[in-house]
Scaffold this motif. Structure first.
Motif, PDB file in Angstrom:
ATOM      1  N   UNK A 185      24.165  -1.382 -21.161  1.00  0.00           N
ATOM      2  CA  UNK A 185      24.253  -1.496 -19.703  1.00  0.00           C
ATOM      3  C   UNK A 185      25.525  -0.811 -19.208  1.00  0.00           C
ATOM      4  N   UNK A 186      25.478  -0.096 -18.083  1.00  0.00           N
ATOM      5  CA  UNK A 186      26.671   0.636 -17.617  1.00  0.00           C
ATOM      6  C   UNK A 186      27.848  -0.266 -17.267  1.00  0.00           C
ATOM      7  N   UNK A 187      27.587  -1.493 -16.812  1.00  0.00           N
ATOM      8  CA  UNK A 187      28.689  -2.388 -16.441  1.00  0.00           C
ATOM      9  C   UNK A 187      29.430  -2.947 -17.653  1.00  0.00           C
ATOM     10  N   UNK A 188      28.826  -2.812 -18.847  1.00  0.00           N
ATOM     11  CA  UNK A 188      29.445  -3.372 -20.053  1.00  0.00           C
ATOM     12  C   UNK A 188      30.515  -2.443 -20.611  1.00  0.00           C
ATOM     13  N   UNK A 189      30.481  -1.174 -20.253  1.00  0.00           N
ATOM     14  CA  UNK A 189      31.397  -0.194 -20.839  1.00  0.00           C
ATOM     15  C   UNK A 189      32.845  -0.556 -20.526  1.00  0.00           C
ATOM     16  N   UNK A 190      33.125  -0.875 -19.273  1.00  0.00           N
ATOM     17  CA  UNK A 190      34.487  -1.235 -18.897  1.00  0.00           C
ATOM     18  C   UNK A 190      34.932  -2.509 -19.609  1.00  0.00           C
ATOM     19  N   UNK A 191      34.024  -3.486 -19.732  1.00  0.00           N
ATOM     20  CA  UNK A 191      34.359  -4.723 -20.425  1.00  0.00           C
ATOM     21  C   UNK A 191      34.573  -4.478 -21.916  1.00  0.00           C
ATOM     22  N   UNK A 192      33.804  -3.570 -22.497  1.00  0.00           N
ATOM     23  CA  UNK A 192      33.968  -3.239 -23.918  1.00  0.00           C
ATOM     24  C   UNK A 192      35.324  -2.604 -24.191  1.00  0.00           C
TER      25      UNK A 192
END
Length: 350
Positions: A185-192
């Motif tokens: 998911x695109x929103x997970x990249x920043x959290x990763x």
């Protein structure tokens, strides 16, 4: 009325008078158990073990009265060759959904409502409903097929990835078959990239209709909560497939010097070897859950007495939950003392 009596009638044949010679309006009504089961021609082995069809002779012929709006009913055979059922549950004709009920099922499917809850809601609104969970699944499948249209399931999946801007990669086996598929998911990249210290990686097997292994990557927040990072459908468990999935995971990190620190896995040798290729500097830890599961299985074999087994597992739990490194030697000696009658088990664990 036939529902109250205990049998279902269906339209066996019908025709409409269109003015053409030989055409007449009529309905031939028969019992649902009339006729005989006809196996498919391409079935070498009969797949149907039983059938409702028993050649029931019950038949009615219905024709319109000439010059009027009424219908004339003629009884051809009023005998059933089977017992009248006490309940119409599991009878497909009795449990058919109405158009309004199909709309309700489609709307609740959009809202991610579980099939059992959909069935419960329909039963609450209609106490005399004979609908079963199988018919709910059939309506859901028909609704999803209507959304997909002429696309295959893989084409629909790729279309949804592009529509929702998912990060995804795939490899082709040939021109028409997808070999491996990775998505996040695109929103997970920043959290990763923010929580890049500990990640748990594992695969689930035979949990989908295609029997493919689902490669699952889970991250850990500083608060101890977990979040899903990425998934991958892999053709096999070979090193090549796992390395490709980890390379896709590596592509989610924005900076090369800010890669993950710790990877927690089970004792999957292909995954552990792939980690050494892709994430050379990361530390590989074995999952405590899988270790504890293996220890319990070995303990049952080597420690026969039930009371002794409880003492051993209690000492093992205290050793694993050791609060600091300074206390580890003390807890280890206590564990070895408890396991002293079974030296093979101590050698297995240590």
């Amino acid at each position: 009325m036939t529902h109250d009596i205990g049998f279902i009638v269906v339209i066996m044949r019908s025709d409409i008078n269109t003015g053409v010679r030989g055409r007449a309006s009529f309905l031939l009504i028969a019992c649902e158990r009339s006729g005989k089961y006809k196996p498919k021609k391409n079935d070498l082995v009969r797949s149907c073990t039983s059938s409702r069809k028993c050649g029931c002779p019950f038949k009615l012929c219905v024709k319109p009265v000439l010059g009027g709006e009424r219908w004339m009913v003629k009884l051809i055979c009023g005998i059933h060759n089977h017992e009248i059922t006490k309940s119409l549950v599991d009878h497909p004709y009795a449990g058919r959904l109405t158009k309004d009920e199909k709309i309700v099922v489609a709307d609740m499917t959009k809202s991610m409502v579980k099939p059992k809850n959909i069935l419960l809601m329909l039963k609450e609104h209609n106490a005399n409903s004979y609908t079963t969970i199988k018919q709910i699944y059939n309506v859901r499948h028909a609704y999803r097929s209507s959304i997909r249209g002429s696309n295959t399931e893989m084409q629909q999946c790729m279309m949804l990835f592009d529509r929702d801007q998912y990060i995804h990669w795939h490899r082709m086996k040939d021109d028409n078959v997808v070999r491996d598929l990775f998505w996040s998911h695109p929103n997970v990249v920043k959290l990763t990239n923010s929580c890049n210290l500990v990640f748990l990686i594992d695969s689930t097997y035979k949990t989908n209709r295609y029997k493919l292994s689902l490669f699952d990557i889970v991250g850990v927040k500083p608060t101890g909560m977990t979040f899903s990072v990425a998934f991958a459908y892999l053709e096999g468990e070979r090193l090549n497939n796992v390395v490709w999935a980890l390379q896709g995971f590596q592509g989610l990190f924005m900076k090369v010097d800010a890669l993950l620190g710790v990877i927690v896995t089970d004792r999957d040798l292909s995954l552990m070897n792939a980690k050494k290729i892709v994430f050379l500097d990361a530390t590989n830890l074995l999952c405590w859950f899988h270790i504890d599961k293996n220890v319990k299985a070995k303990c049952k074999i080597l420690v026969a007495q039930k009371n002794a087994w409880d003492y051993v597992m209690e000492a093992w739990g205290i050793l694993v939950d050791c609060p600091c490194e300074n206390s580890f030697d003390e807890y280890l000696k206590n564990f070895e003392m408890v396991c002293s009658p079974w030296p093979m088990f101590v050698d297995y664990v240590c």
